[in-house]
Design an enzyme around this catalytic site. Structure first.
Site, PDB file in Angstrom:
ATOM      1  N   LYS A 142       0.838  -1.201   0.000  1.00  0.00           N
ATOM      2  CA  LYS A 142       0.000   0.000   0.000  1.00  0.00           C
ATOM      3  C   LYS A 142       0.876   1.256   0.000  1.00  0.00           C
ATOM      4  CE  LYS A 142      -0.215   0.251   5.037  1.00  0.00           C
ATOM      5  NZ  LYS A 142      -1.052   0.361   6.232  1.00  0.00           N
ATOM      6  N   TYR A 179      14.942  30.946   7.366  1.00  0.00           N
ATOM      7  CA  TYR A 179      13.853  31.704   7.969  1.00  0.00           C
ATOM      8  C   TYR A 179      13.962  31.742   9.494  1.00  0.00           C
ATOM      9  CZ  TYR A 179      11.219  31.707   3.540  1.00  0.00           C
ATOM     10  OH  TYR A 179      10.809  31.902   2.245  1.00  0.00           O
TER      11      TYR A 179
END
EC number: 5.1.1.1
Length: 386
Positions: free
Chosen positions: A44, A274
């Site tokens: 999956k 940042y």
């Protein structure tokens, strides 16, 4: 320049995820030998980030007896790619295209009576006998029929089987604490599962295979192996118990790497990225790596996660941005184009996905399944390759 590993030498793109198909096959074989019974390989989530179809083929080359996926789209994609192995899909909502699933010979997990009704309707409409596995909620409180709802679901399935509309091929459940092998919930869930199976057997569902064991249980809980095991992350060489996968004969199949895009010298105290959450204590060299949280590198990795660059492991300097992050390499030589390895098997000095998980207080499952974006994927090895 720093030392260059064998994996780094073949990095031709800006950033790539390298998947070792032979490792996936060998991991599958090791787990299959460990349990000595059929193994359903869970592929999956795009093969846990390793690629749905290549991962499926590699597990089958390693001896997997069946495949498991979450949604029908994954199952149908495998069939469209020519994968013919037994295949179970287990998470469905109202109105799914069960007719397509039956036409593609996909087994369907059923959690509730309404879902069984829809599957039976598709069987009648197509004239095909549905192959169904019933899921019992034994204590995870996620998917599955509760002990209160289980008798009605079993009775409805037994009637439909007697009418020739479906065949119940499996009875299964999922553990909440398999990664903590001594946790008391395990014994309680096994008991509830045994009771659910006994009720189904009394209703005539005598040929259905029992399966309960995920990766952690496949490694640590033989009492949960039943007729089949159902490993996922361990197939890709990651230890579900958070330790060293080599102790179980497993090796990680994924390496995540990128190339340095820019370097610069900066003085002590320069604010980096940042918010200036990092500043070097002395004059240093910064290296820009052109991947970020848009590519699945967690923003939380700033100032926490390690990478291999210029011959040593280094912690990401400052915040991870959408498209890039920065490294402080000190006085070590580094140049644009040099390789940076985020994680890999760990055999050549690079961090592992487990190291990242520990640094970020998460699990390696999340890391390998989320990496993507502008990373390209490249396969090495021949397992399952036509």
């Amino acid at each position: 320049m720093g030392s260059v590993t064998q994996v780094q030498q073949v990095l031709d793109n800006r950033a790539e995820v390298v998947v070792d198909l032979d490792a996936i096959a060998a991991n599958t074989a090791a787990l299959r030998e460990r349990v000595g019974r059929p193994l359903m390989a869970v592929v999956k989530a795009d093969g846990y980030g390793h690629g749905l179809v290549p991962a499926a083929r590699a597990t089958l080359a390693g001896g997997a007896d069946a495949l498991g996926v979450t949604v029908l789209e994954e199952a149908l994609a495998l069939r469209a790619a020519g994968v013919t192995a037994p295949l179970l899909s287990w998470q469905h909502g109202p109105g799914e295209d069960y007719a397509a699933a039956l036409a593609a010979d996909v087994e369907l997990s059923v959690n509730a009576e309404w879902a069984l009704t829809e599957v039976v309707a598709a069987a009648r409409a197509t004239g095909r006998t549905a192959r169904v596995q019933l899921f019992a909620d034994t204590g995870l409180s996620r998917e599955g029929a509760t002990p209160e709802a289980w008798p009605r679901l079993v009775a409805a399935a037994a009637r439909a089987q007697a009418d020739g509309e479906l065949v119940v091929t499996g009875l299964w459940s999922h553990l909440a604490y398999a990664d903590a092998p001594t946790h008391p919930t395990i014994g309680r869930q096994v008991q509830v599962f045994e009771e659910a199976v006994a009720l189904a057997r009394r209703a005539g569902l005598t040929d259905a295979r029992r399966h309960l064991a995920n990766s952690a249980a496949t490694i640590a809980l033989p009492e949960t192996w039943y007729d089949q095991v159902r490993p996922g992350v361990a197939l890709y060489g990651l230890d579900p118990l958070g330790g060293d996968p080599a102790q179980y004969g497993l090796r990680p199949a994924m390496t995540v790497q990128a190339r340095v895009a820019l370097t610069k010298r900066v003085p002590a105290g320069t604010g980096v990225s940042y918010g200036h959450t990092y500043s070097p204590a002395a004059e240093t060299t910064l290296a820009l790596v052109p991947v970020g949280y848009a590519d699945g590198v967690p923003r939380a990795a700033g100032n926490r996660a390690p990478v291999l660059a210029a011959g040593a492991q280094r912690t990401i300097a400052g915040r991870v941005c959408m498209d890039q992050f920065v490294l402080d390499v000190g006085e070590d030589p580094i140049a644009p184009g040099d390789a940076v390895v985020l994680w890999g098997p760990g055999a050549e000095g690079e961090p592992t996905a487990q190291q990242w998980a520990d640094a970020l207080d998460t699990i390696h499952y999340e890391l390998v399944t989320r990496v993507g974006g502008r990373f390209t994927r490249r396969y090495v090895g021949t397992a399952g390759v036509r």
